[in-house]
Motif scaffolding. Structure first.
Motif, PDB file in Angstrom:
ATOM      1  N   THR A 273       0.840  -1.196   0.000  1.00 45.73           N
ATOM      2  CA  THR A 273       0.000   0.000   0.000  1.00 45.73           C
ATOM      3  C   THR A 273       0.873   1.243   0.000  1.00 45.73           C
ATOM      4  N   TYR A 274       0.359   2.295  -0.608  1.00 48.89           N
ATOM      5  CA  TYR A 274       1.002   3.601  -0.568  1.00 48.89           C
ATOM      6  C   TYR A 274      -0.108   4.628  -0.398  1.00 48.89           C
ATOM      7  N   GLU A 275      -0.130   5.264   0.760  1.00 41.98           N
ATOM      8  CA  GLU A 275      -1.165   6.261   1.072  1.00 41.98           C
ATOM      9  C   GLU A 275      -2.560   5.706   0.762  1.00 41.98           C
TER      10      GLU A 275
ATOM     11  N   ASP B  11       3.920  -1.022   3.774  1.00 37.19           N
ATOM     12  CA  ASP B  11       3.720   0.406   3.570  1.00 37.19           C
ATOM     13  C   ASP B  11       4.884   0.933   2.736  1.00 37.19           C
TER      14      ASP B  11
ATOM     15  N   SER C 121       4.703   5.623   2.779  1.00 34.01           N
ATOM     16  CA  SER C 121       3.622   6.595   2.972  1.00 34.01           C
ATOM     17  C   SER C 121       4.022   7.621   4.028  1.00 34.01           C
ATOM     18  N   GLY C 122       3.210   8.661   4.153  1.00 33.94           N
ATOM     19  CA  GLY C 122       3.453   9.712   5.133  1.00 33.94           C
ATOM     20  C   GLY C 122       3.164   9.270   6.550  1.00 33.94           C
TER      21      GLY C 122
ATOM     22  N   GLU D 272       0.820  10.051   8.730  1.00 35.04           N
ATOM     23  CA  GLU D 272      -0.551   9.697   9.108  1.00 35.04           C
ATOM     24  C   GLU D 272      -0.827   8.221   8.821  1.00 35.04           C
ATOM     25  N   THR D 273      -0.441   7.771   7.644  1.00 34.88           N
ATOM     26  CA  THR D 273      -0.628   6.365   7.290  1.00 34.88           C
ATOM     27  C   THR D 273       0.194   5.474   8.218  1.00 34.88           C
TER      28      THR D 273
ATOM     29  N   ARG E 129       7.455  -1.363   6.889  1.00 36.26           N
ATOM     30  CA  ARG E 129       7.488  -0.006   6.334  1.00 36.26           C
ATOM     31  C   ARG E 129       8.763   0.187   5.528  1.00 36.26           C
TER      32      ARG E 129
ATOM     33  N   ASN F 273       9.949   4.795  -1.303  1.00 33.85           N
ATOM     34  CA  ASN F 273       8.975   4.158  -2.173  1.00 33.85           C
ATOM     35  C   ASN F 273       9.688   3.217  -3.137  1.00 33.85           C
TER      36      ASN F 273
END
Length: 135
Positions: free
Chosen positions: A13-15, A43, A46-47, A49-50, A68, A72
């Motif tokens: 997942t990305y964002e 992950d 992502s930023g 928040e994620t 994580r 990317n």
């Protein structure tokens, strides 16, 4: 029915929280009671928040493990990272917007039980030109 093999479900997942949360809710409701495995969310840089939301979910769900990436790596890079750290005998890759239906995992695992030549299997050995095991 036979018990399922240990399974690692890998979800890059990305964002993607808007998609990923419904995916994980559906997964939780469809995992069999005798589920021996893990759900690996990778992950892909992502930023914060994620990352924070994923850390909170990981703390609440014993079957969830979050990896994580510091940068990317893209979809395939994240799939490969998940595969390299997976603990299951069977690896299942899902997009983060997948909403599985009841019985999906049992049906998929059953396919590998009845059709061992299905999927990518490093134990299957070389294939001949017809696609059957060359042993």
């Amino acid at each position: 029915p036979d018990a399922l093999p240990s399974i690692s479900i890998i979800i890059p997942t990305y964002e993607g929280l808007a998609h990923l949360v419904p995916c994980l809710v559906a997964l939780e409701s469809t995992l069999p009671g005798d589920f021996q495995g893990e759900v690996l969310v990778v992950d892909d840089g992502s930023g914060s928040e994620t990352a924070s939301e994923l850390a909170a979910m990981e703390g609440e769900k014993p079957w969830l493990r979050v990896l994580r990436n510091s940068e990317n790596l893209g979809f395939i890079g994240s799939c490969n990272r998940g595969a390299s750290e997976a603990r299951g005998d069977l690896l299942v890759f899902l997009n983060d917007d997948t909403v599985p239906l009841p019985g999906w995992l049992q049906a998929l695992a059953g396919t590998f039980r009845t059709r061992p030549e299905a999927g990518v299997n490093e134990l299957a050995g070389a294939r001949d030109e017809r696609g059957t095991s060359g042993t």
